[in-house]
Design an enzyme around this catalytic site. Structure first.
Site, PDB file in Angstrom:
ATOM      1  N   ALA A 181      67.468  78.514  21.415  1.00 41.81           N
ATOM      2  CA  ALA A 181      67.511  78.609  19.952  1.00 41.81           C
ATOM      3  C   ALA A 181      66.584  77.543  19.395  1.00 41.81           C
ATOM      4  O   ALA A 181      66.370  76.504  20.035  1.00 41.81           O
ATOM      5  CB  ALA A 181      68.932  78.381  19.480  1.00 41.81           C
TER       6      ALA A 181
ATOM      7  N   GLU B  50      70.690  83.193  27.369  1.00 42.38           N
ATOM      8  CA  GLU B  50      71.779  84.047  26.861  1.00 42.38           C
ATOM      9  C   GLU B  50      71.233  85.398  26.394  1.00 42.38           C
ATOM     10  O   GLU B  50      71.871  86.432  26.595  1.00 42.38           O
ATOM     11  CB  GLU B  50      72.509  83.325  25.726  1.00 42.38           C
ATOM     12  CG  GLU B  50      73.285  82.113  26.253  1.00 42.38           C
ATOM     13  CD  GLU B  50      73.863  81.245  25.153  1.00 42.38           C
ATOM     14  OE1 GLU B  50      73.122  80.878  24.219  1.00 42.38           O
ATOM     15  OE2 GLU B  50      75.074  80.946  25.217  1.00 42.38           O
TER      16      GLU B  50
ATOM     17  N   GLU C 198      71.892  73.046  26.779  1.00 50.11           N
ATOM     18  CA  GLU C 198      72.468  72.623  25.492  1.00 50.11           C
ATOM     19  C   GLU C 198      73.213  71.295  25.597  1.00 50.11           C
ATOM     20  O   GLU C 198      73.273  70.531  24.632  1.00 50.11           O
ATOM     21  CB  GLU C 198      73.448  73.701  24.967  1.00 50.11           C
ATOM     22  CG  GLU C 198      72.790  74.996  24.528  1.00 50.11           C
ATOM     23  CD  GLU C 198      72.689  76.039  25.636  1.00 50.11           C
ATOM     24  OE1 GLU C 198      72.725  75.660  26.825  1.00 50.11           O
ATOM     25  OE2 GLU C 198      72.561  77.227  25.303  1.00 50.11           O
TER      26      GLU C 198
ATOM     27  N   GLY D  92      69.703  79.611  24.441  1.00 54.64           N
ATOM     28  CA  GLY D  92      69.811  80.934  23.817  1.00 54.64           C
ATOM     29  C   GLY D  92      68.867  81.947  24.449  1.00 54.64           C
ATOM     30  O   GLY D  92      69.144  83.149  24.431  1.00 54.64           O
TER      31      GLY D  92
HETATM   32  N1  CO8 Z   1      63.408  74.761  19.694  1.00 54.80           N
HETATM   33  C1  CO8 Z   1      62.315  74.410  18.955  1.00 54.80           C
HETATM   34  N2  CO8 Z   1      61.118  74.081  19.489  1.00 54.80           N
HETATM   35  C2  CO8 Z   1      61.023  74.104  20.835  1.00 54.80           C
HETATM   36  C3  CO8 Z   1      62.092  74.455  21.667  1.00 54.80           C
HETATM   37  C4  CO8 Z   1      63.327  74.806  21.053  1.00 54.80           C
HETATM   38  N3  CO8 Z   1      64.412  75.194  21.757  1.00 54.80           N
HETATM   39  N4  CO8 Z   1      61.687  74.374  22.944  1.00 54.80           N
HETATM   40  C5  CO8 Z   1      60.398  73.987  22.923  1.00 54.80           C
HETATM   41  N5  CO8 Z   1      59.986  73.823  21.641  1.00 54.80           N
HETATM   42  C6  CO8 Z   1      58.662  73.399  21.164  1.00 54.80           C
HETATM   43  C7  CO8 Z   1      58.465  71.908  21.374  1.00 54.80           C
HETATM   44  O1  CO8 Z   1      59.079  71.189  20.344  1.00 54.80           O
HETATM   45  C8  CO8 Z   1      56.955  71.817  21.370  1.00 54.80           C
HETATM   46  O2  CO8 Z   1      56.512  71.885  20.037  1.00 54.80           O
HETATM   47  P1  CO8 Z   1      55.403  70.799  19.515  1.00 54.80           P
HETATM   48  O3  CO8 Z   1      54.194  71.092  20.353  1.00 54.80           O
HETATM   49  O4  CO8 Z   1      55.238  71.184  18.077  1.00 54.80           O
HETATM   50  O5  CO8 Z   1      55.998  69.467  19.752  1.00 54.80           O
HETATM   51  C9  CO8 Z   1      56.519  73.108  22.065  1.00 54.80           C
HETATM   52  O6  CO8 Z   1      57.647  74.005  21.975  1.00 54.80           O
HETATM   53  C10 CO8 Z   1      56.182  72.927  23.523  1.00 54.80           C
HETATM   54  O7  CO8 Z   1      57.263  72.266  24.151  1.00 54.80           O
HETATM   55  P2  CO8 Z   1      57.087  70.942  25.057  1.00 54.80           P
HETATM   56  O8  CO8 Z   1      55.910  70.146  24.571  1.00 54.80           O
HETATM   57  O9  CO8 Z   1      58.410  70.253  25.103  1.00 54.80           O
HETATM   58  O10 CO8 Z   1      56.712  71.619  26.444  1.00 54.80           O
HETATM   59  P3  CO8 Z   1      57.058  71.066  27.900  1.00 54.80           P
HETATM   60  O11 CO8 Z   1      56.361  71.988  28.842  1.00 54.80           O
HETATM   61  O12 CO8 Z   1      56.819  69.621  28.017  1.00 54.80           O
HETATM   62  O13 CO8 Z   1      58.665  71.308  28.048  1.00 54.80           O
HETATM   63  C11 CO8 Z   1      60.717  72.540  27.872  1.00 54.80           C
HETATM   64  C12 CO8 Z   1      59.192  72.600  28.019  1.00 54.80           C
HETATM   65  C13 CO8 Z   1      61.342  71.926  29.140  1.00 54.80           C
HETATM   66  C14 CO8 Z   1      61.208  73.972  27.730  1.00 54.80           C
HETATM   67  C15 CO8 Z   1      61.090  71.687  26.637  1.00 54.80           C
HETATM   68  O14 CO8 Z   1      60.352  72.141  25.525  1.00 54.80           O
HETATM   69  C16 CO8 Z   1      62.552  71.757  26.274  1.00 54.80           C
HETATM   70  O15 CO8 Z   1      63.359  71.095  26.897  1.00 54.80           O
HETATM   71  N6  CO8 Z   1      62.903  72.567  25.248  1.00 54.80           N
HETATM   72  C17 CO8 Z   1      64.228  72.647  24.730  1.00 54.80           C
HETATM   73  C18 CO8 Z   1      65.101  73.472  25.658  1.00 54.80           C
HETATM   74  C19 CO8 Z   1      66.512  73.494  25.130  1.00 54.80           C
HETATM   75  O16 CO8 Z   1      67.172  72.507  24.999  1.00 54.80           O
HETATM   76  N7  CO8 Z   1      67.007  74.710  24.826  1.00 54.80           N
HETATM   77  C20 CO8 Z   1      68.328  74.894  24.280  1.00 54.80           C
HETATM   78  C21 CO8 Z   1      68.266  74.901  22.793  1.00 54.80           C
HETATM   79  S1  CO8 Z   1      69.884  74.991  22.054  1.00 54.80           S
HETATM   80  C22 CO8 Z   1      70.343  76.578  22.255  1.00 54.80           C
HETATM   81  O17 CO8 Z   1      69.631  77.389  22.756  1.00 54.80           O
HETATM   82  C23 CO8 Z   1      71.706  76.928  21.719  1.00 54.80           C
HETATM   83  C24 CO8 Z   1      71.977  78.414  21.808  1.00 54.80           C
HETATM   84  C25 CO8 Z   1      73.111  78.703  20.903  1.00 54.80           C
HETATM   85  C26 CO8 Z   1      73.230  80.165  20.544  1.00 54.80           C
HETATM   86  C27 CO8 Z   1      71.969  80.805  20.005  1.00 54.80           C
HETATM   87  C28 CO8 Z   1      71.913  80.764  18.518  1.00 54.80           C
HETATM   88  C29 CO8 Z   1      70.614  81.406  17.984  1.00 54.80           C
END
Ligand code: CO8
Length: 255
Positions: free
Chosen positions: A63, A109, A129, A106
């Site tokens: 998400a 999921e 998460e 998400g």
């Molecule tokens: N939300 C918003 N932006 C994101 C997300 C995210 N989940 N994941 C990545 N991005 C963005 C980053 O902020 C970055 O943007 P910017 O260049 O503007 O800073 C861009 O994507 C590229 O990401 P990274 O630079 O971090 O790339 P890396 O290769 O270094 O890392 C990862 C990739 C490991 C995937 C890392 O981005 C990461 O850990 N992302 C978050 C993963 C996460 O925690 N996901 C869970 C989110 S919470 C959730 O899903 C709850 C679900 C609940 C139900 C659903 C309701 C809709």
């Protein structure tokens, strides 16, 4: 601008998540468009199977954290975003997730809402998460546990660690793992195969398999049996069995 790319190839519809800069993070607009696209294809008689894809780098990294970071309980409840996920759950046609790269939170999921997951060997699955101070909210604790069992689900959900595609295959999360250059073509190939089957049989079979998650065995068996009987009211059953006996390929019409 749309957050999706949409196309059709005969009876197969393809919906591609298209927020590459955000690794296809699922924001509210994307989810709204996704549900509308899936429901439209579900209602379209020309379409028999839907492929849901991301990019090679990410199916979806979860998400969109920006949508949630400053949110309160009251806003979360009022937003009622999970009503949309319920609508995805009710799509009757098969949905195949074509997954490469990050499939997290998400995103994982969402893939688990699909009926089959075809994964690239580079795919990584996780529910991170916990690292954000929350937990899965779109079915992760339930669907992952049903897929992999308590021990592996606790490991993934409580530590936030990622599963490789091969681990996910061994654990029962994904249907097939293929080389990264083939994940989409394999998903389309499987979709075309399913699209050739009798549509009502496919629909009832999907319904019966999903029922296995929700009912005790005796009730599920009873449900399956009734759907099995019901298919003998279709022309496709007559055609399918006649074609077998006549040693030719069947032509299914969805009737
Ligand atoms: N939300 C918003 N932006 C994101 C997300 C995210 N989940 N994941 C990545 N991005 C963005 C980053 O902020 C970055 O943007 P910017 O260049 O503007 O800073 C861009 O994507 C590229 O990401 P990274 O630079 O971090 O790339 P890396 O290769 O270094 O890392 C990862 C990739 C490991 C995937 C890392 O981005 C990461 O850990 N992302 C978050 C993963 C996460 O925690 N996901 C869970 C989110 S919470 C959730 O899903 C709850 C679900 C609940 C139900 C659903 C309701 C809709």
């Amino acid at each position: 601008m749309s957050e999706l790319l949409i196309s059709t190839d005969g009876p197969v519809a393809r919906v591609t998540l298209n927020r590459p800069k955000q690794l296809n993070a699922l924001n509210l607009q994307l989810m709204q468009e996704l549900v509308a696209a899936l429901e439209a294809f579900d209602a379209d008689e020309a379409i028999r199977v839907i492929v849901l894809a991301g990019s090679e780098r990410a199916f979806a990294a979860g998400a969109d954290v920006h949508d949630m970071a400053g949110s309160t309980v009251v806003e979360q409840v009022q937003r009622n975003q999970f009503a949309r996920w319920e609508r995805i759950r009710r799509i009757r046609k098969p949905i195949i997730a074509a997954v490469s790269g990050f499939c997290l939170g998400g995103g994982c999921e969402l893939a688990m809402h699909c009926d089959l997951i075809i994964a690239s060997e580079t795919a990584q699955f996780g529910q991170p998460e916990i690292n954000l101070g929350v937990m899965p909210g779109a079915g992760g604790t339930q669907r992952l546990t049903r897929a992999v069992g308590k021990a592996a689900a606790m490991d993934v959900i409580l530590t936030g660690r990622f599963l490789t595609a091969q681990e996910a295959l061994a654990a029962g999360v994904v249907s097939r793992v293929v080389p990264k250059e083939h994940f989409l073509s394999e998903a389309m190939k499987v979709a075309r195969q399913i699209a050739e089957k009798a549509p009502l049989a496919v629909r009832f079979a999907k319904e019966a398999v999903l029922k296995a998650h929700e009912t005790p065995l005796s009730e599920g068996l009873e449900y399956e049996r009734k759907l099995f009987y019901l298919l003998f009211a279709t022309e496709d059953q007559k055609e399918g069995m006649k074609a077998f006996i006549e040693k030719r390929s069947p032509t299914f019409r969805g009737a």
